[in-house]
Write a protein that holds these residues in place. Structure first.
Motif, short mmCIF file in Angstrom:
data_model
loop_
_atom_site.label_atom_id
_atom_site.label_comp_id
_atom_site.label_asym_id
_atom_site.label_seq_id
_atom_site.Cartn_x
_atom_site.Cartn_y
_atom_site.Cartn_z
N SER A 9 0.83 -1.19 0.00
CA SER A 9 0.00 0.00 0.00
C SER A 9 0.87 1.24 0.00
O SER A 9 2.04 1.22 0.38
CB SER A 9 -0.91 0.02 1.23
N ARG A 225 -8.69 -1.69 -1.63
CA ARG A 225 -8.25 -0.36 -2.07
C ARG A 225 -8.11 -0.34 -3.59
O ARG A 225 -7.64 -1.30 -4.19
CB ARG A 225 -6.92 0.02 -1.43
N ASP A 226 -8.50 0.78 -4.18
CA ASP A 226 -8.43 0.91 -5.64
C ASP A 226 -8.03 2.34 -6.00
O ASP A 226 -8.78 3.09 -6.61
CB ASP A 226 -9.79 0.55 -6.26
N GLU A 227 -6.83 2.71 -5.61
CA GLU A 227 -6.38 4.10 -5.72
C GLU A 227 -6.45 4.64 -7.14
O GLU A 227 -6.84 5.78 -7.37
CB GLU A 227 -4.97 4.23 -5.17
N THR A 273 -5.11 -4.90 -2.39
CA THR A 273 -4.97 -3.65 -3.13
C THR A 273 -4.35 -3.94 -4.49
O THR A 273 -4.02 -5.09 -4.81
CB THR A 273 -4.09 -2.65 -2.34
N LYS A 274 -4.22 -2.90 -5.32
CA LYS A 274 -3.51 -2.94 -6.60
C LYS A 274 -4.06 -3.99 -7.58
O LYS A 274 -3.30 -4.68 -8.25
CB LYS A 274 -2.00 -3.16 -6.38
#
Length: 397
Positions: A9, A225-227, A273-274
């Motif tokens: 992250s 998470r999906d920034e 994430t990612k």
């Protein structure tokens, strides 16, 4: 979610969340040993998780919930450490008591979100999700809540606004949102706007998350998470319940505790994430219609994982492989109608070449991608690269 994260992250060095040793909360007559009400995590002068909900000041509810949490055990039979846990919300939802607890489980270096409800005056843990990232749950800013009327979200005091899957701002009472229409087996996005604080002097306009759907079962944590927004594109049209199954990419690599698999725990392949996708190219197998072959990748608490996605051009349901840990030579078993295939992929260079067992027909053969029938017995494939040769074995399931 907050920008302080563990592996996989984005980190922001400016964030300082002070976790005080002393308990806090509005309950003046809380008994020694009871859970704290609220959590004394701070971002500058802001209390990130204050005590909230209409029952936050009810000492009898706090005592009853403390007893339930004290008796609860994780799938690995570890206990909650009460002094470093806390009640984040305590109130009534849809006419019944609901209490949300951030539970610290040191034996697994994990934290859990426990949903506790009451029926006939008796409190019990009815939902328990392990926070995906092995960081601490109270560093998050948006937490999923499963209720009979739909998904809700509990937000920290750093959240200025939360947009639902339809882009509409969600109303909330004491940080708990109204019910949200989240599908059972489809990923949808939610986006938080974070206030300007000591750790985020300019705030954050779009803190993006993916909700993997209400069909996600405990103890799997449904928020990812999906920034960059790449995860929403990668999962478009995919059945997240199938992805989460034992044969699907997100559920196919079990957690190991000691020398044993832990099937009741969150899989090692569960996404954190990612999430991203890249195109491997168009393939036509067995004279059928062309299909798009993609490589899905994501970060987990246990490292990077990948899988392949086969998307028929006729609009049929996509097919996915099980997960494969990130390797220079990736190997996947892909079931397509009428046949079992082995897909081998790598980052092609001028000096790399793949060797297959003798007499192996290559249904697809191009730089970086080879598709062959699944071997009838264990076979080894090798990728010769400038630095070394990489080997992978495949066998029928």
């Amino acid at each position: 979610m907050a920008p302080v994260r563990r592996r996989g992250s984005t980190a922001t060095a400016l964030l300082t969340l002070l976790l005080a040793v002393a308990a806090c909360g509005p309950v003046a007559d809380r008994q020694p040993g009871d859970l704290r009400v609220g959590y004394d995590s701070r971002d500058g002068d802001l209390t990130v998780w204050p005590a909230r909900g209409t029952l936050a000041g009810d000492a009898a509810v706090t005592a009853a919930v403390t007893g339930v949490v004290r008796d609860w055990r994780s799938p690995a039979d570890d206990r909650v450490h009460l002094p470093t846990s806390g009640i984040l919300w305590s109130g009534e939802v849809d006419g019944a008591p609901l209490v949300l607890v951030a539970a610290d489980v040191p034996g697994e270096s994990a934290s859990w979100l426990l949903q506790i409800t009451a029926e006939g005056g008796r409190y019990a843990v009815t939902r328990a999700a392990e926070y995906t990232d092995p960081g601490y749950l109270v560093y998050s800013d948006v937490l999923p809540v499963h209720t009979a009327t739909g998904r809700r979200y509990l937000t920290s005091s750093r959240v200025e606004r939360l947009l639902g899957p339809d882009g509409r701002a969600l109303r909330n009472v004491d940080g708990l949102t109204e019910p949200v229409d989240v599908p059972a087996c489809r990923a949808v996005g939610v986006t938080a706007t974070l206030k300007a604080t000591e750790s985020l002097p300019r705030g954050r306009a779009a803190d993006r998350l993916l909700d993997l759907g209400t069909g996600t079962t405990d103890p799997r944590y449904p928020l990812v998470r999906d920034e960059s927004g790449s995860g929403k594109r990668a999962l478009k049209g995919l059945d997240t319940c199938a992805l989460a199954g034992e044969e699907g990419p997100f559920g196919s690599i079990p957690r190991r505790i000691g020398d044993r698999d832990a099937p009741r725990s969150v899989p090692s392949s569960w996404p954190m994430t990612k999430l991203a996708v890249r195109t491997l190219g168009e393939v036509a197998l067995g004279g059928g219609e062309p299909a798009e072959l993609e490589q899905l990748s994501w970060e987990t608490a246990d490292g990077t994982m990948t899988a392949v996605v086969y998307r028929p051009s006729d609009g049929g349901a996509p097919l996915v492989s099980a997960a494969d840990r990130s390797n220079p030579l990736q190997a996947y078993a892909l079931p397509v109608p009428g046949q079992q295939l082995a897909v081998l992929s790598w980052r092609a260079t001028r000096d790399s070449s793949l060797s297959t067992p003798p007499d192996t027909p290559r249904l697809v053969d191009r730089p970086g991608l080879v598709v062959v029938p699944m071997p009838t017995r264990s076979e080894t494939f090798s990728l010769a690269a400038p630095d070394k040769t990489h080997y992978r074995s495949l066998s029928p399931r």
